[in-house]
Design a protein around this motif. Sequence first.
Motif, PDB file in Angstrom:
ATOM      1  N   ALA A   7      -5.023  15.850  23.602  1.00 42.52           N
ATOM      2  CA  ALA A   7      -4.509  17.184  23.922  1.00 42.52           C
ATOM      3  C   ALA A   7      -5.406  18.277  23.345  1.00 42.52           C
ATOM      4  CB  ALA A   7      -3.092  17.327  23.394  1.00 42.52           C
ATOM      5  N   VAL A   8      -5.901  18.068  22.129  1.00 37.61           N
ATOM      6  CA  VAL A   8      -6.824  19.038  21.537  1.00 37.61           C
ATOM      7  C   VAL A   8      -8.105  19.113  22.357  1.00 37.61           C
ATOM      8  CG1 VAL A   8      -8.280  19.508  19.511  1.00 37.61           C
ATOM      9  CG2 VAL A   8      -5.898  18.809  19.195  1.00 37.61           C
ATOM     10  N   GLN A   9      -8.626  17.982  22.780  1.00 31.15           N
ATOM     11  CA  GLN A   9      -9.868  17.963  23.548  1.00 31.15           C
ATOM     12  C   GLN A   9      -9.724  18.671  24.890  1.00 31.15           C
ATOM     13  OE1 GLN A   9     -11.605  16.993  20.647  1.00 31.15           O
ATOM     14  NE2 GLN A   9     -13.012  16.514  22.327  1.00 31.15           N
ATOM     15  N   ARG A  10      -8.527  18.678  25.439  1.00 31.46           N
ATOM     16  CA  ARG A  10      -8.317  19.318  26.736  1.00 31.46           C
ATOM     17  C   ARG A  10      -8.236  20.839  26.647  1.00 31.46           C
ATOM     18  NH1 ARG A  10      -3.875  15.315  29.684  1.00 31.46           N
ATOM     19  NH2 ARG A  10      -5.217  13.462  29.715  1.00 31.46           N
ATOM     20  N   GLY A  23       8.867  12.024  16.897  1.00 30.35           N
ATOM     21  CA  GLY A  23       8.562  10.609  16.992  1.00 30.35           C
ATOM     22  C   GLY A  23       7.321  10.231  16.228  1.00 30.35           C
ATOM     23  N   ARG A  24       7.003   8.958  16.258  1.00 31.82           N
ATOM     24  CA  ARG A  24       5.903   8.413  15.479  1.00 31.82           C
ATOM     25  C   ARG A  24       4.645   8.313  16.336  1.00 31.82           C
ATOM     26  NH1 ARG A  24       4.468   2.787  14.641  1.00 31.82           N
ATOM     27  NH2 ARG A  24       3.250   2.516  12.720  1.00 31.82           N
ATOM     28  N   TYR A  25       3.567   8.888  15.815  1.00 32.36           N
ATOM     29  CA  TYR A  25       2.253   8.795  16.441  1.00 32.36           C
ATOM     30  C   TYR A  25       1.436   7.833  15.576  1.00 32.36           C
ATOM     31  CZ  TYR A  25       3.714  12.928  19.057  1.00 32.36           C
ATOM     32  OH  TYR A  25       4.388  13.806  19.862  1.00 32.36           O
ATOM     33  N   ALA A  26       1.385   6.573  16.012  1.00 30.50           N
ATOM     34  CA  ALA A  26       0.824   5.525  15.166  1.00 30.50           C
ATOM     35  C   ALA A  26      -0.697   5.504  15.261  1.00 30.50           C
ATOM     36  CB  ALA A  26       1.381   4.164  15.595  1.00 30.50           C
ATOM     37  N   ARG A  27      -1.327   5.442  14.075  1.00 30.51           N
ATOM     38  CA  ARG A  27      -2.784   5.266  13.953  1.00 30.51           C
ATOM     39  C   ARG A  27      -3.565   6.299  14.766  1.00 30.51           C
ATOM     40  NH1 ARG A  27      -0.462   0.444  14.401  1.00 30.51           N
ATOM     41  NH2 ARG A  27      -1.002   0.227  16.611  1.00 30.51           N
ATOM     42  N   GLN A  28      -3.107   7.552  14.689  1.00 33.29           N
ATOM     43  CA  GLN A  28      -3.776   8.625  15.425  1.00 33.29           C
ATOM     44  C   GLN A  28      -4.142   9.765  14.483  1.00 33.29           C
ATOM     45  OE1 GLN A  28      -2.342   9.715  19.345  1.00 33.29           O
ATOM     46  NE2 GLN A  28      -0.837   8.055  19.252  1.00 33.29           N
ATOM     47  N   ARG A  29      -5.432   9.987  14.352  1.00 33.95           N
ATOM     48  CA  ARG A  29      -5.937  11.139  13.606  1.00 33.95           C
ATOM     49  C   ARG A  29      -6.170  12.294  14.581  1.00 33.95           C
ATOM     50  NH1 ARG A  29     -11.252   9.909  11.466  1.00 33.95           N
ATOM     51  NH2 ARG A  29     -10.987  11.801  10.229  1.00 33.95           N
ATOM     52  N   ILE A  30      -6.216  13.503  14.019  1.00 29.17           N
ATOM     53  CA  ILE A  30      -6.558  14.692  14.795  1.00 29.17           C
ATOM     54  C   ILE A  30      -7.768  15.326  14.132  1.00 29.17           C
ATOM     55  CG2 ILE A  30      -5.819  16.962  15.601  1.00 29.17           C
ATOM     56  CD1 ILE A  30      -2.922  15.950  15.424  1.00 29.17           C
ATOM     57  N   SER A  36     -12.163  27.117  17.645  1.00 34.26           N
ATOM     58  CA  SER A  36     -11.466  28.329  17.222  1.00 34.26           C
ATOM     59  C   SER A  36     -10.177  28.486  18.014  1.00 34.26           C
ATOM     60  CB  SER A  36     -12.346  29.569  17.435  1.00 34.26           C
ATOM     61  OG  SER A  36     -13.526  29.498  16.670  1.00 34.26           O
ATOM     62  N   HIS A  37      -9.246  29.219  17.420  1.00 34.19           N
ATOM     63  CA  HIS A  37      -8.015  29.638  18.098  1.00 34.19           C
ATOM     64  C   HIS A  37      -7.171  28.444  18.554  1.00 34.19           C
ATOM     65  CE1 HIS A  37     -10.337  33.274  18.002  1.00 34.19           C
ATOM     66  NE2 HIS A  37     -11.145  32.887  18.983  1.00 34.19           N
ATOM     67  N   ILE A  38      -6.938  27.517  17.639  1.00 39.83           N
ATOM     68  CA  ILE A  38      -6.159  26.320  17.958  1.00 39.83           C
ATOM     69  C   ILE A  38      -4.943  26.241  17.035  1.00 39.83           C
ATOM     70  CG2 ILE A  38      -6.142  23.788  17.862  1.00 39.83           C
ATOM     71  CD1 ILE A  38      -8.995  23.822  18.869  1.00 39.83           C
ATOM     72  N   THR A  39      -3.802  25.977  17.623  1.00 39.96           N
ATOM     73  CA  THR A  39      -2.572  25.751  16.871  1.00 39.96           C
ATOM     74  C   THR A  39      -2.035  24.367  17.207  1.00 39.96           C
ATOM     75  OG1 THR A  39      -1.972  28.101  16.798  1.00 39.96           O
ATOM     76  CG2 THR A  39      -0.185  26.497  16.551  1.00 39.96           C
ATOM     77  N   ILE A  40      -1.697  23.618  16.183  1.00 43.62           N
ATOM     78  CA  ILE A  40      -1.004  22.334  16.351  1.00 43.62           C
ATOM     79  C   ILE A  40       0.315  22.454  15.612  1.00 43.62           C
ATOM     80  CG2 ILE A  40      -1.075  19.858  15.938  1.00 43.62           C
ATOM     81  CD1 ILE A  40      -4.119  20.065  15.928  1.00 43.62           C
ATOM     82  N   ARG A  41       1.394  22.273  16.342  1.00 41.96           N
ATOM     83  CA  ARG A  41       2.689  22.478  15.699  1.00 41.96           C
ATOM     84  C   ARG A  41       3.731  21.530  16.268  1.00 41.96           C
ATOM     85  NH1 ARG A  41       3.635  28.348  18.524  1.00 41.96           N
ATOM     86  NH2 ARG A  41       4.477  27.605  20.526  1.00 41.96           N
TER      87      ARG A  41
END
Length: 418
Positions: A7-10, A23-30, A36-41
């Motif tokens: 999702a970040v790459q898109r 929910g659980r996001y298993a074995r996933q790094r971000i 610039s100008h990115i929000t993850i929430r």
Amino acid sequence: MRTPQAAVQRLGRSGGTVQLAGGRYARQRIVISGRSHITIRAAAGAVPVLDGSGLAVPADQSGMVEIRNSSDVAVSGLTITGYRTRSLAAVPIGIFVTGAGHSIRLSGNHIHHLGNDNGTLGSFDINAHGIAVYGTNPARAISGLRITGNELDHLLLGASETLVVNGNVNGWAVTHNDIHDNNNIGIDAIGYEETISGPQRFTDVNRARNGTIAFNRVSRIISEGNPAYWEDGSWCNCADGIYIDGGTAIRVFGNRVDASDIGIEVASEWGQGKTNDITVVGNTVTRSRYTGLAIGGYDEERGEAFDVTVTHNVLRGNNTLNDGSPELLLQFYVHDTTIKHNTIVSTKADEAVLIYRVAPVGGAARNARIILDHNRYQGRVPAGQELYYWNGVERAGLPAYRAASGQDRSSTYTRVRG
């Protein structure tokens, strides 16, 4: 979207928001690099869990959420756990900010049960962090950093810190965080490490500076049982709740530190370094195992601490190890420091040690112009039986201490119950 990194790459060049369902996001790094100008929430009402259990932690430093050379980035509402290793070459981190950039905001995240499980006794190669901010670019700082409202707990850190601001970080605030039950330092503002190497290492660009540490709750930060702190057949009780180590222009105010090895410490671990322009005001430190507040280098090889103002703090019931250590400890190379209008309370029924200043070493300038006054000392022993050590010599009672030190002319001692 069940793959946060995708999702970040898109997101386009203009950035955008990635909103994570519960929910659980298993074995996933971000990893956010050069963006610039990115929000993850977290989505409204959701609890997204980044679970690193089973991930191979690469060599060197790496984060479950990693922000490299990026600006205007916000991360909020995530739970991060399970990122673990036994490798001495790897440093797992919950949220890792590094390089240069501005306007980084980390808020409302919960980082717990991760770290380095290596058990090599006495090894300072064991390392991990909850949140780590490393300004590694000597030409450009990390600035406009805000770390607020996070919870960090049950972390195995080895020789490293729960929440650290290190190197070229200029203009930052660490506020309203809840940090508890970790086996090394709670909050640390560092200068002079190899974050920036070469000729600029021992300059101001390699110091956390112009910062605020305020209204945090820090508790049960204890190094006993941490294999990195096994020394000469015993544990070092030396984990600070809040530590300023080589930082400058920092205000530490309104924090509550409880049941840790050392409540607050202001020092510089590098002999070529210094810690200066530090204000410690309005904090409450209770039930420290060793001492409530320490200022200055812990041995003669350390740097100096000066231009330190300590006012309107409460130190109460510290030294629960009961080894004769004080509520307030002045170590090596403390000068140009003012300690006024504090309430300092020993709850010991017998040996009430309120202040200990070590015998000065080095030149006079590195030990001069310390002022203590208008402090309220309290203890359970009768007046005249409380203890003050000045230049390493014991003095019983406030009058004897005043005569020996010239300090605390307008301070008082009161016997209290309980």
